[in-house]
Design a protein around this motif. Sequence first.
Motif, mmCIF file in Angstrom:
data_model
loop_
_atom_site.group_PDB
_atom_site.id
_atom_site.type_symbol
_atom_site.label_atom_id
_atom_site.label_comp_id
_atom_site.label_asym_id
_atom_site.label_seq_id
_atom_site.Cartn_x
_atom_site.Cartn_y
_atom_site.Cartn_z
ATOM 1 N N PHE A 41 -4.907 8.002 2.056
ATOM 2 C CA PHE A 41 -5.640 6.979 2.787
ATOM 3 C C PHE A 41 -6.977 7.474 3.316
ATOM 4 C CE2 PHE A 41 -1.215 5.191 3.679
ATOM 5 C CZ PHE A 41 -1.320 4.281 2.651
ATOM 6 N N THR A 49 -9.724 7.201 1.768
ATOM 7 C CA THR A 49 -10.581 6.048 1.460
ATOM 8 C C THR A 49 -9.651 4.866 1.202
ATOM 9 O OG1 THR A 49 -12.213 7.513 0.434
ATOM 10 C CG2 THR A 49 -12.423 5.160 0.004
ATOM 11 N N PRO A 50 -9.296 4.116 2.244
ATOM 12 C CA PRO A 50 -8.316 3.040 2.085
ATOM 13 C C PRO A 50 -8.761 1.992 1.082
ATOM 14 C CG PRO A 50 -8.696 3.531 4.400
ATOM 15 C CD PRO A 50 -9.751 4.269 3.629
ATOM 16 N N ALA A 51 -7.823 1.476 0.320
ATOM 17 C CA ALA A 51 -8.122 0.481 -0.705
ATOM 18 C C ALA A 51 -8.585 -0.839 -0.122
ATOM 19 C CB ALA A 51 -6.882 0.269 -1.570
ATOM 20 N N TRP A 52 -8.232 -1.118 1.136
ATOM 21 C CA TRP A 52 -8.546 -2.420 1.713
ATOM 22 C C TRP A 52 -9.928 -2.467 2.358
ATOM 23 C CZ3 TRP A 52 -4.618 0.793 3.367
ATOM 24 C CH2 TRP A 52 -4.825 1.461 4.563
ATOM 25 N N HIS A 61 0.782 -1.237 0.000
ATOM 26 C CA HIS A 61 0.000 0.000 0.000
ATOM 27 C C HIS A 61 0.816 1.292 0.000
ATOM 28 C CE1 HIS A 61 -3.627 -2.349 0.505
ATOM 29 N NE2 HIS A 61 -3.039 -3.004 1.475
ATOM 30 N N PHE A 65 -5.908 -5.089 5.491
ATOM 31 C CA PHE A 65 -5.117 -4.616 4.352
ATOM 32 C C PHE A 65 -4.376 -5.758 3.684
ATOM 33 C CE2 PHE A 65 -1.763 -4.188 7.659
ATOM 34 C CZ PHE A 65 -0.703 -4.810 7.018
ATOM 35 N N GLU A 98 -8.916 -8.539 0.484
ATOM 36 C CA GLU A 98 -9.219 -8.902 -0.901
ATOM 37 C C GLU A 98 -9.477 -10.400 -1.031
ATOM 38 O OE1 GLU A 98 -10.234 -8.640 -4.720
ATOM 39 O OE2 GLU A 98 -9.860 -6.936 -3.370
#
Length: 299
Positions: free
Chosen positions: A293, A295-298, A106, A243, A247
């Motif tokens: 961060f 809006t965190p991708a995880w 990240h 994180f 996914e």
Amino acid sequence: MDQFRQMQAFVAVVQAGSFVQAAQRLDTSKAVVSRLVLELEAALNTRLLNRTTRRLSLTDAGSDYLERCRQILEDVDDANAAVSEGAGAVTGRLKINAPLTFGNLHLAPLWGEFLKLHPRVELDIVLTDRVVDLVDEGFDMAVRIALLASSTLVSRTLAHDQVLLCASPAYLRQASPITTLEDIAQHSVMAYSWWSGGDVWTLTDAQGKAHRVTTHPRLRANSGDTCRAAALADQGLIYQPGFLVGEDVRAGRLVRVLPALQGPTLGIHAMYPTRKHLPGKVRAMVDFLAHAFQTPAWT
């Protein structure tokens, strides 16, 4: 320091043409300016100014000393200005410590964008899950993921993440049922060596009550990636942050275990030694990461 003030007073008197006007420039009294100049002459054992009731004039020694004083005072002003400008400038080498897995997943995709925004910055990235001493080891800042204890460091929270208890569908099909947290003590577990709770895993119910279980790891590793890989290979349960495994859960490769119970929420923090005189390069990086961060991708 006293001689510096004496030199300032002497130059101000010569430039202003009188003790009264010099005192106004220096925002002090005539008596103070007069005393400083007299102290300077006494220290040098030399008269610098000829004083009459109507005018002041430099002695030969005073004329020579004036030029040296002006140069010294200008050099000090230049040095102060350079440091002040440098403190706010986004320039120079920025040494950052970050956790290994989080750094690769990240943070690594962000470094190029930061370098484009700040072409005068050089990044020195050190990825390790060991908690480094920022001051002793020469780091400007760190990104840490933890339930932070008290610290002399300054921190800014960038985001939050939740620890997930999960396993692969294949493992859960062939293993004994898990209906309570205590059941986990009988299961194969992939444990992260640096977890602050050691072998004790804690989850909280809907009423906010904490439940704990002591696990018996079949695999122990100082890398979350290793734990994840073993779980994906159907070898057991893992207790890892979103994180890293979020996914996999969304894709169905891993499944939440006891989803009614919640793992601890971790803070993702930017940390640096002090807030006072924060270098511009550090401030720019902290602001950049906070924005990245939002809006965190995880999640």
